[in-house]
Design an enzyme around this catalytic site. Structure first.
Site, PDB file in Angstrom:
ATOM      1  N   ASP A  65       0.596  -0.682   0.122  1.00 42.20           N
ATOM      2  CA  ASP A  65      -0.281   0.046   0.048  1.00 42.20           C
ATOM      3  C   ASP A  65       1.139   1.339  -0.286  1.00 42.20           C
ATOM      4  O   ASP A  65       1.818   1.314   1.176  1.00 42.20           O
ATOM      5  CB  ASP A  65      -0.927  -0.140   1.420  1.00 42.20           C
ATOM      6  N   CYS A  81     -15.114  -0.324  -4.741  1.00 44.37           N
ATOM      7  CA  CYS A  81     -16.189   0.193  -3.928  1.00 44.37           C
ATOM      8  C   CYS A  81     -16.662   1.401  -5.081  1.00 44.37           C
ATOM      9  O   CYS A  81     -17.757   2.435  -3.835  1.00 44.37           O
ATOM     10  CB  CYS A  81     -15.605  -0.259  -2.760  1.00 44.37           C
TER      11      CYS A  81
END
Length: 403
Positions: free
Chosen positions: A223, A329
């Site tokens: 990340d 999402c």
């Protein structure tokens, strides 16, 4: 009687305190500054206005019901932690929960391998193409890992899960997440001894789901945010035994994922690219850290370009024959199908990499008892929120690298 007397005296004292304001010198009075305390256009309202304008056109008659679900409390799933010795599975089943992965739709009809050709245009990048011009969509035999278990309450049941309990070793029994977020991990279809890259791994729910397969030979999780990477490490330490977090099994990094192609190429059997997006549900419910804040306007506008760069980096990281799962999402077509179409085109034109879209329709048929899926998407599949099954949104598209 005493209670009435107490309440009357309390109200009398409160009136006296308010009356003292007139005795305070005007120069010492503090006037509430409306502009400093209340945002005139909070990010949640800006997000709703943007979604109303965009999704009402994109989703048509579906938007009112999806809108109502997005503005309602979401449902969660409990991802069972196979490394815990707590009796979480039995306890949740006793409460009426079911494992949606193993309780699939037995009446699901298989899809034909050859789907009718669907024409569409990509407006964001000026490319006009048909589905058959990009790649042939191929059906993939669905081999779900028998080790992943995710429990949900029945349709229409909005009961909340209790916090997970640690076992005697301090390992938590389950991880609460949107149950639809497990679908990309199932679709990735990890086999024994596969090397897997999770390019945008934090906060760690999908990484944890991949661990539950017990099939991964090596897992690299990355990340770009150092703080989010620390959160990811904390999640893994709370759910995975220390002996499985060794360097020969797991590598945790904090690099710019869009530059991953410069670090490793042709290295992984499976790549998960769960990109940053407008996170529609969070944008409608929380003003804090909201991508629709005016200070983050340029960041939001750059999202499709960042998503494209991340997906291309994931494609480069996969070895020929390997598979890449792109997920978001958000309901946004510009961040979903448009990014995939542009990545397929750019991978061929700039890197000479030919890709094939893997048809995930069998997955949607298998889990239609649990989730509502958007109908007739040109590329990929998407879970859309519904009041009776308030999961998602989750978009996913699987690509197979041919060269």
């Amino acid at each position: 009687m005493m209670a009435v007397l107490f309440n009357s005296r309390l109200s009398y004292l409160l009136r006296k305190v308010k009356d003292l304001r007139c005795l305070t010198p005007r120069r010492n009075r503090v006037k509430e500054k409306w502009a400093a305390t209340r945002v005139k256009h909070p990010p949640t309202r800006l997000a709703l206005q943007h979604f109303d304008a965009t999704y009402s056109t994109q989703l048509g008659q579906l938007w009112p019901s999806v809108r109502a679900a997005l503005l309602s409390e979401r449902k969660y799933g409990a991802l069972i932690n196979n490394f815990s010795h707590d009796a979480s599975l039995e306890d949740l089943q006793a409460q009426g929960c079911r494992d949606f992965i193993n309780d699939t739709d037995s009446q699901a009809q298989p899809c034909s391998a050859q789907e009718p050709e669907v024409g569409f245009e990509e407006e964001s990048n000026g490319i006009s193409m048909k589905k058959s011009d990009i790649v042939d969509q191929q059906l993939s035999p669905l081999q779900l890992s028998p080790n992943i278990k995710c429990l949900v309450f029945p349709r229409g049941d909005i009961t909340r899960f209790k916090p997970a309990r640690p076992d005697m070793c301090g390992i938590l029994g389950y991880y609460l997440m949107d149950a639809a977020s497990v679908l990309p991990c199932l679709a990735l279809d990890v086999h024994e001894d596969h090397s897997v890259l999770d390019l945008c791994a934090a906060p760690g729910g999908k990484t944890l789901a991949l661990f539950q397969t017990h099939s991964i030979g090596f897992l690299c999780v990355n990340d770009s945010s150092v703080s989010r990477t620390m959160r990811l490490k904390n999640v893994l330490q709370s759910y995975v035994p220390q002996q499985l977090l060794t360097n020969d099994k797991l590598h945790i990094t904090s690099f710019d994922g869009s530059k991953w192609g410069e670090i490793e190429r042709n290295a992984y059997n499976r790549v998960l690219v769960d990109v940053p997006c407008t996170t529609d549900r969070h944008s409608l419910m929380e003003d804090d850290n909201n991508i629709f804040s005016k200070s983050r306007t340029s960041e939001r506008r750059r999202l499709p370009q960042l998503q494209l760069e991340l997906l291309l980096a994931g494609i480069e990281a996969a070895c020929p024959g390997g598979e890449i799962l792109y997920s978001t999402c958000t309901l946004s077509q510009i961040q979903n199908m448009s990014v995939v179409e542009q990545a397929i085109y750019s991978a061929q034109e700039k890197h000479g990499i030919q890709l094939q879209v893997v048809n995930l329709r069998p997955l949607t048929h298998m889990f239609r008892k649990t989730f509502h899926f958007a109908p007739d998407l040109h590329v990929g599949e998407m879970v859309i929120p519904h009041l009776a099954a308030n999961f998602g949104p989750i978009y996913m598209c699987k690509l197979r690298r041919l060269t």
